[in-house]
Enzyme design. Structure first.
Site, short mmCIF file in Angstrom:
data_model
loop_
_atom_site.label_atom_id
_atom_site.label_comp_id
_atom_site.label_asym_id
_atom_site.label_seq_id
_atom_site.Cartn_x
_atom_site.Cartn_y
_atom_site.Cartn_z
N LYS A 82 -1.31 -7.18 4.74
CA LYS A 82 -1.35 -7.07 3.28
C LYS A 82 0.05 -6.79 2.74
CE LYS A 82 -4.03 -4.59 -0.31
NZ LYS A 82 -5.06 -3.56 -0.55
N SER A 157 -9.01 -4.74 -3.29
CA SER A 157 -7.79 -5.46 -3.53
C SER A 157 -7.25 -6.24 -2.33
CB SER A 157 -6.70 -4.49 -3.99
OG SER A 157 -6.42 -3.56 -2.96
N SER A 181 -11.01 -1.07 -1.10
CA SER A 181 -10.25 -2.32 -1.03
C SER A 181 -10.26 -3.04 0.31
CB SER A 181 -8.81 -2.09 -1.44
OG SER A 181 -8.72 -2.11 -2.83
N1 GLN Z 1 -11.12 -0.99 -6.97
C1 GLN Z 1 -10.51 0.28 -6.81
C2 GLN Z 1 -9.35 0.41 -7.78
O1 GLN Z 1 -9.14 -0.50 -8.49
C3 GLN Z 1 -10.06 0.49 -5.39
C4 GLN Z 1 -8.83 -0.24 -5.05
C5 GLN Z 1 -8.34 0.07 -3.66
O2 GLN Z 1 -9.10 0.54 -2.82
N2 GLN Z 1 -7.06 -0.12 -3.46
O3 GLN Z 1 -8.68 1.38 -7.83
#
Ligand code: GLN
Length: 488
Positions: A82, A157, A181
């Site tokens: 990532k 994400s 994410s």
């Molecule tokens: N969807 C959550 C957020 O927008 C988690 C994102 C993540 O785990 N990086 O913060």
């Protein structure tokens, strides 16, 4: 050159074939790079490709085989990383304009460990900007497309990592999970994803979003491979004081044994009105399967689940507002042109460099931390976090693992929730509590909706009991290998 179909082979099979000289590591790396070249135009799963370093790393593995040496558990296996995880000498953008040209001078600890293990990093994957999002649409480089239905989101994400695995371009990838994410895109793309216990894996060199929640973890299509990758990246790190100084269990030996006696908790708060009927039915079927195999089903309650979204978005945004203060246009990253004074240099750099979701979080977090509001918002959210953690402690006094859905809905069309942050945040309802509690969680593919979209089921375990998750998941994969098949 023999054509290698990476969608058909597990990482451990690849490693064995390389060791046995049936395949060369360079051929395997070429196959991954070829798949990326063919598929990335559609998927937008990769922000950058590391062609030359990948081929060099692979050639080093082949040389080792030629010398008759024994390979490590994932040596020679291609992996995607990532793009919020630092790679020395190779761009690490966080899918943000503000870091679009940032080349880290050092490797993150996890990347250092991948290299030491002889894994072959083929590229950096697309994501929501700074990992803020649930759909991988907020990237400065454009949305990631779901290999199962190109007009749909991958979840986020870590959507690029999930799509890269689901498309069969790499058997394994690293993601990061702050509030879901890894688990949520794994669920929406039909692959395996594991968020380790907070502190199991070093965060050194992971670009910080919410430091008390961020955790790096593996995605893959075979549970045994995910276990092996977790083995490689786990452990204490003097560069990260929150990386737990606890021995790393053997995650790979005899995987899937002893599952039959486990007590599985089913939390009533995770079966809510409005959730997708096929997801509910699939989750029930998985629970039923484990019960038929001898597990005990225990109904339980995690009473503070309802407050997780509100508390998470305050805690995570507060930490983000502080962490992202470093992007000032002076030290590194994007800098605006022609600002007349220091203040406008800061202001314009940040206005131009960050996307709207990131700005929303910075404003929300700055507000929640400001004097006069701190007690009402930030401190209260931290208290709620303690209550959520205690919910899990009470539950895990009775059960060995919890089983529940990953997401209330399957992958939705790109653009559908883009302008509605509240609807987007609601997608995280089943993943945020485990993040707030710091417990490990895993998503496994268990079937498809009537429209053919992947469904993931989530397994949760007590702190540092990743082994329980992997055993349950491996047991499931042994019985239902077809649920783990990739897109045809
Ligand atoms: N969807 C959550 C957020 O927008 C988690 C994102 C993540 O785990 N990086 O913060």
């Amino acid at each position: 050159m023999a054509h290698v179909d990476l969608s058909k082979k597990s990482a451990s099979e690849l490693r064995r074939a390389i060791q046995a000289r049936e395949l060369r590591a360079v051929e395997v790396a070429e196959a991954a790079l070829q798949c990326i070249a063919e598929r990335n135009g559609q998927l937008n799963a990769f922000i950058s490709v590391c062609r030359q370093p990948a081929l060099e790393a692979a050639a080093a593995v082949d040389a080792k085989v030629a010398r008759g040496e024994e390979l490590g558990i994932l040596e020679g296996v291609p992996v995607a990383v990532k793009d919020n995880i630092c790679t020395a000498g190779h761009p690490t953008t966080c899918a943000s304009r503000i870091l679009a040209n940032f080349v880290p001078p050092y490797d993150s600890t996890v990347v250092r460990r991948l290299r030491q293990a002889g894994m072959v990093i083929v590229g950096k994957t697309n994501m929501d900007e700074f990992a803020m999002g649930s759909s991988s649409e907020t990237s400065y480089f454009g949305a990631v497309h779901n290999p199962w239905a190109l007009e749909r989101i991958t979840g986020g994400s870590s959507g690029g990592s999930a799509a890269a695995v689901a498309a069969g371009c790499v058997p394994l990838a690293l993601g990061s999970d702050t509030g879901g994410s890894i688990r949520q895109p794994a669920g929406m793309c039909g692959v395996v994803g594991l968020k380790p216990t907070y502190g199991r894996v070093s965060r050194f060199g992971l670009v910080a979003f919410a430091s008390s929640l961020d955790q790096i973890g593996p995605l893959g299509h075979h549970v045994e491979d995910v276990a092996a990758l977790l083995q490689i990246i786990s452990g204490h790190d003097p560069h990260d004081s929150t990386a737990a100084d606890l021995p790393v269990e053997d995650y790979t030996r005899n995987l899937g044994r002893g599952v039959e006696r486990l007590r599985l908790g089913v939390p009533k708060e995770y079966f809510i009105e409005g959730m997708d009927a096929d997801i509910r039915a699939a989750t029930e079927a998985v629970i039923q399967f484990y019960v038929e195999q001898g597990c005990r089903r225990v109904e339980l309650s995690l009473p503070h689940t309802d407050y997780a979204i509100a508390a998470y978005y305050i805690v995570a945004s507060s930490e983000a507002s502080s962490n992202l203060a470093r992007y000032d246009g002076v030290r590194y990253g994007y800098r605006t042109q022609g600002a007349g004074d220091l203040y406008s240099l800061y202001a314009r750099t940040r206005a131009e460099g960050f996307g709207s979701e990131v700005k929303r979080r910075i404003m929300l977090g700055t507000f929640a931390l400001s004097s006069g509001y701190y007690d009402a918002y930030y401190r209260k959210a931290q208290k709620v976090r303690t209550l959520i953690r205690q919910d899990f402690e009470r539950a895990f006094a009775q059960v060995d693992a919890i089983i529940c859905p990953v997401s209330p809905i399957p992958a939705f069309p790109i653009g559908e929730k883009f302008d509605d942050p509240l609807q987007m945040y609601l997608c995280d309802v089943f993943t945020l509590p485990a993040s707030m509690g710091g417990v490990p969680g895993m998503s496994i593919p268990v079937g498809r909706t009537r429209h053919g979209l992947p469904i993931g089921v989530q397994l949760l375990a007590p702190h540092f009991k990743e082994r329980t998750l992997l055993d349950l998941a491996a047991f499931y994969q042994r019985h239902f290998p077809e649920a783990f098949d990739l897109v045809k």
